[in-house]
Write a protein that holds these residues in place. Sequence first.
Motif, PDB file in Angstrom:
ATOM      1  N   GLY A 176       0.786  -1.229   0.000  1.00 56.55           N
ATOM      2  CA  GLY A 176       0.000   0.000   0.000  1.00 56.55           C
ATOM      3  C   GLY A 176       0.820   1.282   0.000  1.00 56.55           C
ATOM      4  O   GLY A 176       0.627   2.142  -0.871  1.00 56.55           O
ATOM      5  N   PRO A 177       1.739   1.460   0.948  1.00 53.74           N
ATOM      6  CA  PRO A 177       2.531   2.699   0.955  1.00 53.74           C
ATOM      7  C   PRO A 177       3.365   2.888  -0.310  1.00 53.74           C
ATOM      8  O   PRO A 177       3.507   4.005  -0.802  1.00 53.74           O
ATOM      9  CB  PRO A 177       3.443   2.548   2.175  1.00 53.74           C
ATOM     10  CG  PRO A 177       2.763   1.567   3.058  1.00 53.74           C
ATOM     11  CD  PRO A 177       2.017   0.649   2.143  1.00 53.74           C
ATOM     12  N   LEU A 178       3.900   1.799  -0.849  1.00 55.07           N
ATOM     13  CA  LEU A 178       4.670   1.910  -2.087  1.00 55.07           C
ATOM     14  C   LEU A 178       3.777   2.315  -3.258  1.00 55.07           C
ATOM     15  O   LEU A 178       4.196   3.059  -4.141  1.00 55.07           O
ATOM     16  CB  LEU A 178       5.371   0.594  -2.408  1.00 55.07           C
ATOM     17  CG  LEU A 178       6.609   0.257  -1.580  1.00 55.07           C
ATOM     18  CD1 LEU A 178       7.135  -1.126  -1.954  1.00 55.07           C
ATOM     19  CD2 LEU A 178       7.690   1.286  -1.775  1.00 55.07           C
ATOM     20  N   LEU A 179       2.536   1.812  -3.266  1.00 57.52           N
ATOM     21  CA  LEU A 179       1.618   2.178  -4.345  1.00 57.52           C
ATOM     22  C   LEU A 179       1.290   3.662  -4.301  1.00 57.52           C
ATOM     23  O   LEU A 179       1.233   4.326  -5.333  1.00 57.52           O
ATOM     24  CB  LEU A 179       0.340   1.344  -4.254  1.00 57.52           C
ATOM     25  CG  LEU A 179       0.477  -0.121  -4.612  1.00 57.52           C
ATOM     26  CD1 LEU A 179      -0.850  -0.843  -4.423  1.00 57.52           C
ATOM     27  CD2 LEU A 179       0.960  -0.289  -6.028  1.00 57.52           C
ATOM     28  N   TRP A 180       1.056   4.203  -3.108  1.00 63.01           N
ATOM     29  CA  TRP A 180       0.754   5.636  -2.985  1.00 63.01           C
ATOM     30  C   TRP A 180       1.934   6.485  -3.432  1.00 63.01           C
ATOM     31  O   TRP A 180       1.771   7.478  -4.131  1.00 63.01           O
ATOM     32  CB  TRP A 180       0.358   6.000  -1.551  1.00 63.01           C
ATOM     33  CG  TRP A 180      -1.026   5.548  -1.216  1.00 63.01           C
ATOM     34  CD1 TRP A 180      -1.376   4.538  -0.365  1.00 63.01           C
ATOM     35  CD2 TRP A 180      -2.242   6.065  -1.741  1.00 63.01           C
ATOM     36  NE1 TRP A 180      -2.726   4.403  -0.346  1.00 63.01           N
ATOM     37  CE2 TRP A 180      -3.295   5.338  -1.177  1.00 63.01           C
ATOM     38  CE3 TRP A 180      -2.546   7.073  -2.656  1.00 63.01           C
ATOM     39  CZ2 TRP A 180      -4.626   5.584  -1.478  1.00 63.01           C
ATOM     40  CZ3 TRP A 180      -3.880   7.326  -2.953  1.00 63.01           C
ATOM     41  CH2 TRP A 180      -4.898   6.589  -2.371  1.00 63.01           C
ATOM     42  N   ARG A 181       3.126   6.107  -2.990  1.00 60.64           N
ATOM     43  CA  ARG A 181       4.312   6.859  -3.407  1.00 60.64           C
ATOM     44  C   ARG A 181       4.532   6.750  -4.914  1.00 60.64           C
ATOM     45  O   ARG A 181       4.904   7.723  -5.566  1.00 60.64           O
ATOM     46  CB  ARG A 181       5.551   6.345  -2.672  1.00 60.64           C
ATOM     47  CG  ARG A 181       5.624   6.820  -1.247  1.00 60.64           C
ATOM     48  CD  ARG A 181       6.926   6.389  -0.606  1.00 60.64           C
ATOM     49  NE  ARG A 181       6.601   5.867   0.712  1.00 60.64           N
ATOM     50  CZ  ARG A 181       7.121   4.787   1.250  1.00 60.64           C
ATOM     51  NH1 ARG A 181       8.027   4.094   0.609  1.00 60.64           N
ATOM     52  NH2 ARG A 181       6.750   4.380   2.432  1.00 60.64           N
ATOM     53  N   GLY A 182       4.306   5.561  -5.454  1.00 62.44           N
ATOM     54  CA  GLY A 182       4.448   5.375  -6.894  1.00 62.44           C
ATOM     55  C   GLY A 182       3.449   6.207  -7.679  1.00 62.44           C
ATOM     56  O   GLY A 182       3.792   6.794  -8.712  1.00 62.44           O
ATOM     57  N   ALA A 183       2.210   6.285  -7.188  1.00 65.08           N
ATOM     58  CA  ALA A 183       1.203   7.109  -7.858  1.00 65.08           C
ATOM     59  C   ALA A 183       1.577   8.583  -7.789  1.00 65.08           C
ATOM     60  O   ALA A 183       1.427   9.324  -8.769  1.00 65.08           O
ATOM     61  CB  ALA A 183      -0.164   6.874  -7.223  1.00 65.08           C
ATOM     62  N   ALA A 184       2.073   9.025  -6.643  1.00 62.35           N
ATOM     63  CA  ALA A 184       2.483  10.434  -6.504  1.00 62.35           C
ATOM     64  C   ALA A 184       3.668  10.742  -7.422  1.00 62.35           C
ATOM     65  O   ALA A 184       3.695  11.793  -8.074  1.00 62.35           O
ATOM     66  CB  ALA A 184       2.840  10.736  -5.050  1.00 62.35           C
ATOM     67  N   LEU A 185       4.624   9.841  -7.490  1.00 59.23           N
ATOM     68  CA  LEU A 185       5.768  10.045  -8.385  1.00 59.23           C
ATOM     69  C   LEU A 185       5.344  10.009  -9.853  1.00 59.23           C
ATOM     70  O   LEU A 185       5.892  10.736 -10.681  1.00 59.23           O
ATOM     71  CB  LEU A 185       6.850   8.999  -8.116  1.00 59.23           C
ATOM     72  CG  LEU A 185       7.675   9.230  -6.849  1.00 59.23           C
ATOM     73  CD1 LEU A 185       8.463   7.974  -6.505  1.00 59.23           C
ATOM     74  CD2 LEU A 185       8.590  10.415  -7.018  1.00 59.23           C
ATOM     75  N   GLY A 186       4.367   9.178 -10.174  1.00 62.85           N
ATOM     76  CA  GLY A 186       3.839   9.150 -11.531  1.00 62.85           C
ATOM     77  C   GLY A 186       3.165  10.466 -11.893  1.00 62.85           C
ATOM     78  O   GLY A 186       3.317  10.973 -13.012  1.00 62.85           O
ATOM     79  N   GLY A 187       2.424  11.028 -10.935  1.00 66.26           N
ATOM     80  CA  GLY A 187       1.817  12.345 -11.156  1.00 66.26           C
ATOM     81  C   GLY A 187       2.867  13.426 -11.337  1.00 66.26           C
ATOM     82  O   GLY A 187       2.732  14.301 -12.206  1.00 66.26           O
ATOM     83  N   LEU A 188       3.913  13.370 -10.530  1.00 63.13           N
ATOM     84  CA  LEU A 188       5.005  14.327 -10.662  1.00 63.13           C
ATOM     85  C   LEU A 188       5.667  14.201 -12.034  1.00 63.13           C
ATOM     86  O   LEU A 188       5.975  15.213 -12.675  1.00 63.13           O
ATOM     87  CB  LEU A 188       6.039  14.105  -9.556  1.00 63.13           C
ATOM     88  CG  LEU A 188       7.293  14.974  -9.606  1.00 63.13           C
ATOM     89  CD1 LEU A 188       6.925  16.451  -9.422  1.00 63.13           C
ATOM     90  CD2 LEU A 188       8.293  14.536  -8.554  1.00 63.13           C
ATOM     91  N   ALA A 189       5.854  12.968 -12.489  1.00 69.48           N
ATOM     92  CA  ALA A 189       6.453  12.758 -13.810  1.00 69.48           C
ATOM     93  C   ALA A 189       5.575  13.357 -14.907  1.00 69.48           C
ATOM     94  O   ALA A 189       6.084  13.976 -15.847  1.00 69.48           O
ATOM     95  CB  ALA A 189       6.662  11.268 -14.059  1.00 69.48           C
TER      96      ALA A 189
END
Length: 89
Positions: free
Chosen positions: A25-38
């Motif tokens: 779960g925490p990795l998915l949230w961070r990954g989604a946030a980093l994807g948005g930043l990208a």
Amino acid sequence: MGGAPGADACGHEEAREPLLTVGDGPLLWRGAALGGLAAVLGAGAVKLAKASVLLAPGAAVLGLGAVLAGWAALVHLTGGERFDDGGCD
């Protein structure tokens, strides 16, 4: 180089891992946030590149940031990177 079938040169058993895994779960949230930043950095790079040739260095920096953020997003979304240099211990 002798050894058991299915073992590497160091004698370690080869583990069969799935090609794609999904992170916690925490990795998915961070990954989604980093994807948005990208996505935001990539859109900014395109806007700068279209605005003027003189802004090309800024567009390149934003583009590089977008690539790195996208890479980090993929690492997080797939469960994190396993660091293994492949050497014998």
